[in-house]
Design a protein around this motif. Structure first.
Motif, PDB file in Angstrom:
ATOM      1  N   ASP A  38       0.805  -1.216   0.000  1.00 33.70           N
ATOM      2  CA  ASP A  38       0.000   0.000   0.000  1.00 33.70           C
ATOM      3  C   ASP A  38       0.844   1.275   0.000  1.00 33.70           C
ATOM      4  N   GLN A  39       1.985   1.257   0.669  1.00 30.65           N
ATOM      5  CA  GLN A  39       2.810   2.459   0.792  1.00 30.65           C
ATOM      6  C   GLN A  39       3.982   2.466  -0.196  1.00 30.65           C
ATOM      7  N   PHE A  40       4.634   1.311  -0.406  1.00 35.08           N
ATOM      8  CA  PHE A  40       5.861   1.263  -1.205  1.00 35.08           C
ATOM      9  C   PHE A  40       5.642   0.897  -2.671  1.00 35.08           C
ATOM     10  N   ALA A  53       7.717 -15.398   9.017  1.00 35.72           N
ATOM     11  CA  ALA A  53       7.586 -14.379  10.057  1.00 35.72           C
ATOM     12  C   ALA A  53       7.825 -12.984   9.483  1.00 35.72           C
ATOM     13  N   ALA A  54       8.647 -12.916   8.429  1.00 37.63           N
ATOM     14  CA  ALA A  54       8.937 -11.643   7.762  1.00 37.63           C
ATOM     15  C   ALA A  54       9.434 -11.931   6.358  1.00 37.63           C
ATOM     16  N   VAL A  55       9.276 -10.966   5.478  1.00 41.59           N
ATOM     17  CA  VAL A  55       9.796 -11.090   4.115  1.00 41.59           C
ATOM     18  C   VAL A  55      10.613  -9.848   3.781  1.00 41.59           C
ATOM     19  N   LEU A  56      11.656 -10.040   2.990  1.00 43.80           N
ATOM     20  CA  LEU A  56      12.475  -8.938   2.505  1.00 43.80           C
ATOM     21  C   LEU A  56      12.069  -8.705   1.055  1.00 43.80           C
ATOM     22  N   VAL A  57      11.635  -7.469   0.753  1.00 39.98           N
ATOM     23  CA  VAL A  57      11.087  -7.159  -0.555  1.00 39.98           C
ATOM     24  C   VAL A  57      11.891  -6.032  -1.198  1.00 39.98           C
ATOM     25  N   ASP A  58      12.174  -6.176  -2.507  1.00 44.15           N
ATOM     26  CA  ASP A  58      12.847  -5.130  -3.280  1.00 44.15           C
ATOM     27  C   ASP A  58      11.778  -4.317  -3.994  1.00 44.15           C
ATOM     28  N   PHE A  59      11.673  -3.038  -3.636  1.00 41.64           N
ATOM     29  CA  PHE A  59      10.732  -2.112  -4.264  1.00 41.64           C
ATOM     30  C   PHE A  59      11.515  -1.170  -5.169  1.00 41.64           C
ATOM     31  N   SER A  60      11.853  -1.608  -6.368  1.00 43.13           N
ATOM     32  CA  SER A  60      12.585  -0.796  -7.357  1.00 43.13           C
ATOM     33  C   SER A  60      13.850  -0.182  -6.768  1.00 43.13           C
ATOM     34  N   GLY A  61      14.712  -1.011  -6.217  1.00 43.22           N
ATOM     35  CA  GLY A  61      15.977  -0.536  -5.675  1.00 43.22           C
ATOM     36  C   GLY A  61      15.930  -0.185  -4.204  1.00 43.22           C
ATOM     37  N   ARG A  62      14.770  -0.095  -3.635  1.00 40.15           N
ATOM     38  CA  ARG A  62      14.623   0.195  -2.203  1.00 40.15           C
ATOM     39  C   ARG A  62      14.113  -1.075  -1.523  1.00 40.15           C
ATOM     40  N   GLN A  63      14.846  -1.572  -0.536  1.00 37.65           N
ATOM     41  CA  GLN A  63      14.462  -2.813   0.123  1.00 37.65           C
ATOM     42  C   GLN A  63      13.703  -2.533   1.406  1.00 37.65           C
ATOM     43  N   GLY A  64      12.738  -3.395   1.687  1.00 34.27           N
ATOM     44  CA  GLY A  64      11.961  -3.253   2.906  1.00 34.27           C
ATOM     45  C   GLY A  64      11.709  -4.611   3.535  1.00 34.27           C
ATOM     46  N   ARG A  65      11.751  -4.658   4.849  1.00 33.15           N
ATOM     47  CA  ARG A  65      11.468  -5.880   5.597  1.00 33.15           C
ATOM     48  C   ARG A  65      10.052  -5.737   6.142  1.00 33.15           C
ATOM     49  N   ILE A  66       9.151  -6.589   5.679  1.00 29.17           N
ATOM     50  CA  ILE A  66       7.745  -6.536   6.046  1.00 29.17           C
ATOM     51  C   ILE A  66       7.454  -7.683   6.999  1.00 29.17           C
ATOM     52  N   LEU A  67       6.874  -7.355   8.157  1.00 26.45           N
ATOM     53  CA  LEU A  67       6.579  -8.355   9.178  1.00 26.45           C
ATOM     54  C   LEU A  67       5.194  -8.952   8.987  1.00 26.45           C
ATOM     55  N   SER A  68       5.052 -10.186   9.439  1.00 23.54           N
ATOM     56  CA  SER A  68       3.757 -10.867   9.420  1.00 23.54           C
ATOM     57  C   SER A  68       2.821 -10.129  10.364  1.00 23.54           C
ATOM     58  N   PRO A  69       1.571  -9.972  10.094  1.00 24.13           N
ATOM     59  CA  PRO A  69       0.652 -10.678   9.200  1.00 24.13           C
ATOM     60  C   PRO A  69       0.450 -10.022   7.851  1.00 24.13           C
ATOM     61  N   TYR A  70       1.319  -9.141   7.407  1.00 24.94           N
ATOM     62  CA  TYR A  70       1.307  -8.565   6.064  1.00 24.94           C
ATOM     63  C   TYR A  70       0.000  -7.882   5.714  1.00 24.94           C
ATOM     64  N   SER A  71      -0.488  -7.028   6.565  1.00 28.06           N
ATOM     65  CA  SER A  71      -1.779  -6.375   6.328  1.00 28.06           C
ATOM     66  C   SER A  71      -1.773  -5.448   5.115  1.00 28.06           C
ATOM     67  N   LYS A  72      -0.616  -4.875   4.753  1.00 29.92           N
ATOM     68  CA  LYS A  72      -0.552  -3.938   3.630  1.00 29.92           C
ATOM     69  C   LYS A  72       0.109  -4.539   2.398  1.00 29.92           C
ATOM     70  N   LEU A  73       0.381  -5.848   2.430  1.00 33.57           N
ATOM     71  CA  LEU A  73       1.086  -6.519   1.339  1.00 33.57           C
ATOM     72  C   LEU A  73       0.146  -7.509   0.658  1.00 33.57           C
ATOM     73  N   ALA A  74       0.138  -7.499  -0.672  1.00 36.60           N
ATOM     74  CA  ALA A  74      -0.730  -8.423  -1.426  1.00 36.60           C
ATOM     75  C   ALA A  74       0.075  -9.090  -2.521  1.00 36.60           C
ATOM     76  N   LYS A  75      -0.147 -10.384  -2.699  1.00 31.09           N
ATOM     77  CA  LYS A  75       0.517 -11.141  -3.752  1.00 31.09           C
ATOM     78  C   LYS A  75      -0.177 -10.857  -5.079  1.00 31.09           C
ATOM     79  N   LEU A  76       0.624 -10.664  -6.133  1.00 28.12           N
ATOM     80  CA  LEU A  76       0.056 -10.424  -7.471  1.00 28.12           C
ATOM     81  C   LEU A  76      -0.001 -11.704  -8.259  1.00 28.12           C
TER      82      LEU A  76
END
Length: 76
Positions: A38-40, A53-76
């Motif tokens: 939602d934000q990145f 428990a957490a995922v490391l995601v690359d957002f176009s060169g910017r990395q973010g560690r997202i913690l479970s339960p992933y309320s703002k993250l959706a699989k495409l």
């Protein structure tokens, strides 16, 4: 004289009588999954920590560690 709440009769159609809903299962991610945050914005999963428990995601060169339960993250 007032009645206690325990002796009060409730209507079966009352929205307050509904049992608590079970929590939805937590999304499972794998390395390489494309995701949207939602934000990145759009990204790709680089690593999964522990038992999802957490995922490391690359957002176009910017990395973010997202913690479970992933309320703002959706699989495409």
């Amino acid at each position: 004289m007032t009645k206690s709440a325990g002796s009060r009769r409730h209507l079966p159609s009352s929205p307050f009588n509904k049992p608590a809903a079970a929590a939805p299962p937590i999304e499972q991610y794998q390395v390489g999954d494309r995701v949207s945050h939602d934000q990145f914005g759009l990204g790709r999963v680089l690593a999964v920590e522990g038992d999802n428990a957490a995922v490391l995601v690359d957002f176009s060169g910017r990395q973010g560690r997202i913690l479970s339960p992933y309320s703002k993250l959706a699989k495409l």
